[in-house]
Design a protein around this motif. Structure first.
Motif, short mmCIF file in Angstrom:
data_model
loop_
_atom_site.label_atom_id
_atom_site.label_comp_id
_atom_site.label_asym_id
_atom_site.label_seq_id
_atom_site.Cartn_x
_atom_site.Cartn_y
_atom_site.Cartn_z
N ILE A 144 -25.75 61.80 52.45
CA ILE A 144 -24.67 62.79 52.63
C ILE A 144 -24.83 63.50 53.99
CG2 ILE A 144 -23.80 65.02 51.78
CD1 ILE A 144 -24.71 63.92 48.91
N ASN A 188 -29.49 54.58 50.71
CA ASN A 188 -28.31 55.46 50.72
C ASN A 188 -27.95 55.90 52.14
OD1 ASN A 188 -29.99 55.75 48.27
ND2 ASN A 188 -28.14 56.78 47.50
N ALA A 194 -24.24 55.12 53.39
CA ALA A 194 -23.28 56.18 53.72
C ALA A 194 -22.75 56.01 55.14
CB ALA A 194 -23.93 57.55 53.56
N ARG A 206 -20.33 53.22 55.31
CA ARG A 206 -19.07 53.59 54.66
C ARG A 206 -18.19 54.39 55.62
NH1 ARG A 206 -18.20 56.45 48.70
NH2 ARG A 206 -16.29 57.49 49.34
N GLU A 244 -14.03 61.32 54.82
CA GLU A 244 -14.87 60.34 54.13
C GLU A 244 -16.25 60.94 53.80
OE1 GLU A 244 -13.50 57.64 53.16
OE2 GLU A 244 -15.21 56.50 52.41
N ILE A 256 -17.87 61.41 50.07
CA ILE A 256 -19.17 60.89 49.63
C ILE A 256 -19.91 61.97 48.84
CG2 ILE A 256 -21.48 60.20 50.46
CD1 ILE A 256 -20.05 58.57 52.65
N ASP A 281 -20.70 61.93 44.83
CA ASP A 281 -22.10 61.92 44.40
C ASP A 281 -22.36 62.96 43.30
OD1 ASP A 281 -24.85 60.79 44.84
OD2 ASP A 281 -25.27 62.90 45.23
N SER A 309 -25.16 53.57 44.78
CA SER A 309 -25.40 53.59 46.23
C SER A 309 -26.88 53.39 46.59
CB SER A 309 -24.90 54.92 46.82
OG SER A 309 -25.45 56.01 46.12
#
Ligand code: MRU
Length: 349
Positions: A58, A99, A103, A106, A127, A131, A135, A275
């Motif tokens: 994140i 992850n 991320a 993505r 985006e 995320i 989550d 993820s």
């Protein structure tokens, strides 16, 4: 000390910067720092100010979106080129938790069809926020599934911090405990301190006390004795990367606990979002294991506890083979039996 029943959060997007709970200062100080540059984000991940697989992802996503806002006078092609470079830079901050790259990729994919730089800049921020929003919901679902496995009065052992501050909210392995506390279900947690840098002692206990969970701290070498004497019902841990066959990388010491679970005949659960799966890898031997600074082993809280010059081995993670895992608890349900087959099913293969 008085604790209110709250489930803490560690990362927040503030439009011009990221606000981050500095986890290296916990539990002595609760300090939020502001990250304005991609270098601030890289340093915070490397120094473990933010840690835990989903929270790293994140924060890196926000870091990439933040950096992209500062790109000036570029064509959309140049913008995408620069974004790829920043993605690679942030991806180099820590190697094991998948992850992070998940991320970042993505975000890069989200602007594939963008026609203008302004459109791409806005999309990246949306985006990254998405995320984090997803989550939190995923963790809540993992918590619900995990809680369905535990009876009132159960005693559970965990390691490291796979908690609220390691994710958007609630955590993975700790999510059932937060949900149980909200519902007055009595679960008793034993938290392993997690040397070398004590995520269990410093973070898990801090987080669970705030949430009103019954938590007891033990040192790592007390695990077997605690299982035998206290009657631990199950062990639950998080994950940093799970391969196609279900082998799982998690904080160093997790493998020990899986072996103990087998010896004592108690379930060993891994709780992780989709993820955290890397189905491009066939088994755990392919997972890159981070080795960190020897000072983490020779020192405790900055105080030297081992002689100068001693050789040190400091792997941050280990790999638990799939045959030691009773079930993997995901947002898509509880995977058990042939883990490879179950994993292929949730990824639609
Ligand atoms: O080195 P850390 O503190 O980032 O290690 C964290 C863990 O091993 C967690 O168990 C894992 O990332 C899952 S967090 C929900």
């Amino acid at each position: 000390m008085t604790y209110t029943k709250t489930v803490p959060q560690s990362v927040e997007w503030k439009n011009t910067h990221i606000s981050l709970l500095d986890q290296t200062k916990l539990p002595l100080e609760t300090v939020f720092i502001d990250l304005f540059t991609i270098e601030d984000v890289w340093d915070s991940i490397t120094a473990l100010k933010v840690r835990g697989a989903p929270a790293i992802g994140i924060t890196a996503a926000y870091g990439l979106a933040l950096s992209a806002q500062s790109y000036k006078s570029l064509s959309i092609a140049e913008f995408k080129e620069k974004l790829n470079q920043d993605r690679d830079y942030l991806a180099s901050s820590r190697p094991t938790a998948v992850n992070l790259i998940w991320a970042l990729n993505r975000l890069v994919a989200s602007i594939e069809c963008a026609k203008t730089v302004n459109e791409a800049k806005t999309t990246l921020i949306h985006e990254a926020i998405q995320i984090q929003v997803e989550d939190e919901e995923v963790c809540r679902q993992i918590g619900e599934h995990a809680l369905s496995l535990f009876k009132d009065g159960y005693k559970l052992l965990t390691i490291c911090n796979a908690g609220s501050i390691a994710t958007a909210r609630f955590g993975t392995a700790l999510a059932p405990f937060h949900l149980a506390a909200q519902r007055n279900v009595n679960l008793k947690v034993f938290a392993s301190e997690t040397r070398p840098i004590l995520q269990g002692a410093r973070l898990t206990t801090w987080e669970l006390l705030q949430s009103g969970v019954d938590v007891t701290l033990i040192t790592d070498n007390m695990a077997a004795h605690t299982i035998a004497v206290k009657g631990i019902d199950a062990i639950i841990v998080g994950a940093d990367r799970i391969t196609a066959n279900g082998d799982t990388a998690n904080k160093i010491g997790t493998y020990n606990l899986a072996l103990l679970a087998k010896a004592f005949g108690i379930p060993f659960y891994v709780a992780a979002p989709k993820s955290t799966f890397d189905i491009s890898l066939q088994n755990g031997s392919e997972i890159p294991i981070e080795e960190r600074n020897p000072d983490e082993v020779t020192h405790i809280s900055g105080v030297r506890v081992a002689p100068e010059g001693v050789q040190v081995y400091n792997p941050a993670f280990d790999v638990t083979p799939n045959d030691l895992i009773t079930a993997i608890i995901t947002e898509a349900g509880i995977l058990q039996g042939d883990l490879g087959l179950e994993i292929r099913k949730i990824f639609g293969e």
